[in-house]
Design an enzyme around this catalytic site. Sequence first.
Site, PDB file in Angstrom:
ATOM      1  N   HIS A   1      23.819  -2.048  65.312  1.00 46.16           N
ATOM      2  CA  HIS A   1      24.495  -0.907  64.714  1.00 46.16           C
ATOM      3  C   HIS A   1      25.543  -1.407  63.727  1.00 46.16           C
ATOM      4  CE1 HIS A   1      28.638  -0.892  66.322  1.00 46.16           C
ATOM      5  NE2 HIS A   1      28.116  -1.487  67.386  1.00 46.16           N
ATOM      6  N   CYS A   2      25.947  -0.515  62.860  1.00 44.47           N
ATOM      7  CA  CYS A   2      27.072  -0.756  61.945  1.00 44.47           C
ATOM      8  C   CYS A   2      27.946   0.487  62.000  1.00 44.47           C
ATOM      9  CB  CYS A   2      26.573  -1.073  60.537  1.00 44.47           C
ATOM     10  SG  CYS A   2      25.524   0.220  59.815  1.00 44.47           S
ATOM     11  N   ARG A   3      28.418   0.947  60.872  1.00 47.95           N
ATOM     12  CA  ARG A   3      29.201   2.187  60.869  1.00 47.95           C
ATOM     13  C   ARG A   3      28.293   3.403  60.848  1.00 47.95           C
ATOM     14  NH1 ARG A   3      30.345   5.612  56.814  1.00 47.95           N
ATOM     15  NH2 ARG A   3      32.136   7.018  57.020  1.00 47.95           N
TER      16      ARG A   3
ATOM     17  N   SER B   1      24.542   3.049  60.058  1.00 48.76           N
ATOM     18  CA  SER B   1      23.140   2.610  60.187  1.00 48.76           C
ATOM     19  C   SER B   1      22.554   1.944  58.952  1.00 48.76           C
ATOM     20  CB  SER B   1      22.196   3.758  60.612  1.00 48.76           C
ATOM     21  OG  SER B   1      22.572   4.289  61.848  1.00 48.76           O
TER      22      SER B   1
ATOM     23  N   TYR C   1      28.005   3.528  64.734  1.00 47.53           N
ATOM     24  CA  TYR C   1      29.295   3.689  65.396  1.00 47.53           C
ATOM     25  C   TYR C   1      29.917   5.060  65.136  1.00 47.53           C
ATOM     26  CZ  TYR C   1      33.427   2.009  67.808  1.00 47.53           C
ATOM     27  OH  TYR C   1      34.428   1.834  68.732  1.00 47.53           O
TER      28      TYR C   1
END
Length: 562
Positions: A507-509, A511, A536
């Site tokens: 994951h990131c912020r 996607s 996130y």
Amino acid sequence: MKILIIGGVAGGASTAARIRRLDEQAQIVMFEKGPHVSFSNCCLPYRLSSQIKEYDDLILMNPTVFKNQYNIDARVNNEVVKINREAKTVTVKNVLTNEEYEESYDRLVVSPGANAIVPPIKGIENANTFIVKNVVDVTKLNEFIINNSCKNVTVVGGGFIGCETAENLKEAGYNVTLVEALPQIMKPFDYDMVQILHKEMHDNGINLVLGDKVCEFIGSDVKLESGRVVESDAVVLAIGVTPDTKLCLQAGLELTERGAIVVDHNYRTSDPSIYAVGDAIQVFNALTHKPQQLPLAGPAQKQARQAADSIYGRTVRNTGYIGSSCIKVFSYNAASTGLTCRDCEAQGLQYDYVYVIPQDKVGIMPGAVPMHYKLIYEVPTGRVLGCQAISKGDATKRVDIVATLIKFGGTIDDLRDLELCYAPPFGTAKDAGNHAALVAENLMNGMFKQVHVNEARKLWEEGAYIIDVREENEYELSHIKGAHNIPLSQLRDRLSEIPHDKNVYLHCRSSQRSYNACRCLIQNGFTNVYNISGSYLGISFNEYFNDVTLNRESMLTDYNFN
């Protein structure tokens, strides 16, 4: 031709106006049992917060204007109490004088609307309960809470009217509790999306009680099945509506098991001289190809026009309905069209969906905000089945685009290729719909695998191997407890740290970076990687309301909502 119309709000008034445009010689009589015709029922809750300044502002047209501008005889305080089909007459009662009279017709249009559901809850006769169906109702509610210096108001029901009433009462300064028996408000949205609205209500001071049912009134206090008692000076019942079809039942017109009026494709009932439109009828769902009820103003307006056209032999092709709707919840705008995931499962449809969170406009522009966007599509055809968008930006525009595409049988490929208006203050060159369609296309083509945001907590509880590909400073601010931080900028140099023998979730912020990380890993021989959709930002919104209201441990060190 003499045409009588029962009901003088959206469906009835629109039918009358269309008939007049088609036939200047027709004798048109419209009956409304209440004191007003053609009022804006969708605006009723906004009178409670004084966004609508005066009660009269809710009334769009009166009988005098109808007569002068359209030569329509609009009779308020006149209730049709019986339809006499064989004689082709109706029996009408003047509710002010109780006098009754007969009126004949060549054609009859029935637009009775729907009644608010008021269940026989124990103690209800002693409670100060109200509904919000017309101008008289909202006037009674507003004057009661003002004149009695009410402080605590409980709204029962989390649909459109319930949510809008709760918001406007809160804006007016009252302590507001909203009780919904289901686990969520607003059924046109899936549970993962509606968590944004749950958070917004909670953040704005509404006591939102979900999954609990009213079982008793103690005075005006509300006792719930859980045993909890909500202190209340007044209670607004917004539980739902049921078709107001008592007249049609007595007249022997065909009704569904749920009491809706059965009509053909031209809105003609089982009696060829009687038509029906609005909240009380059964319509055709263009996606499921099955009948449904759809008590919305937009469809009522369309039905009114088609019924009038049919009376005059101007048959219009009925393309069915998909159920597009929107709502404002404090600072958020939310819109939905077509089927939800819940609907797809109920219909047995093969489907998948993507959840993306692009910016609503170019990110460096003032006021740019995240656009939470969910696109539901059929597998393997790629036919678009539904869309939900929630944002402080223009969510309704994005859903309107998909509503149009669905009505033309569009696919994710069509959405991908739509050429939409672009300038930095309004959107992005690759708008949210284009973006979502590209992600859906990648999934359909096997470019990567995903898990949905509502699965993240289970993964965390089971100790899944989660990689956060955001930069180190982002990770330090907040992260999933136990997640491994391997920034995308370092990924290629740290491949040896990533296991091959277990599933890996990235994951990131929002996607995008984690998708790029997935592609990198896949091309380096990894077959066990999954992108967490929503990432996130989505997890934060999905978790927050349940964390704070259920007092459960958060899977995050802190939330990120920006």
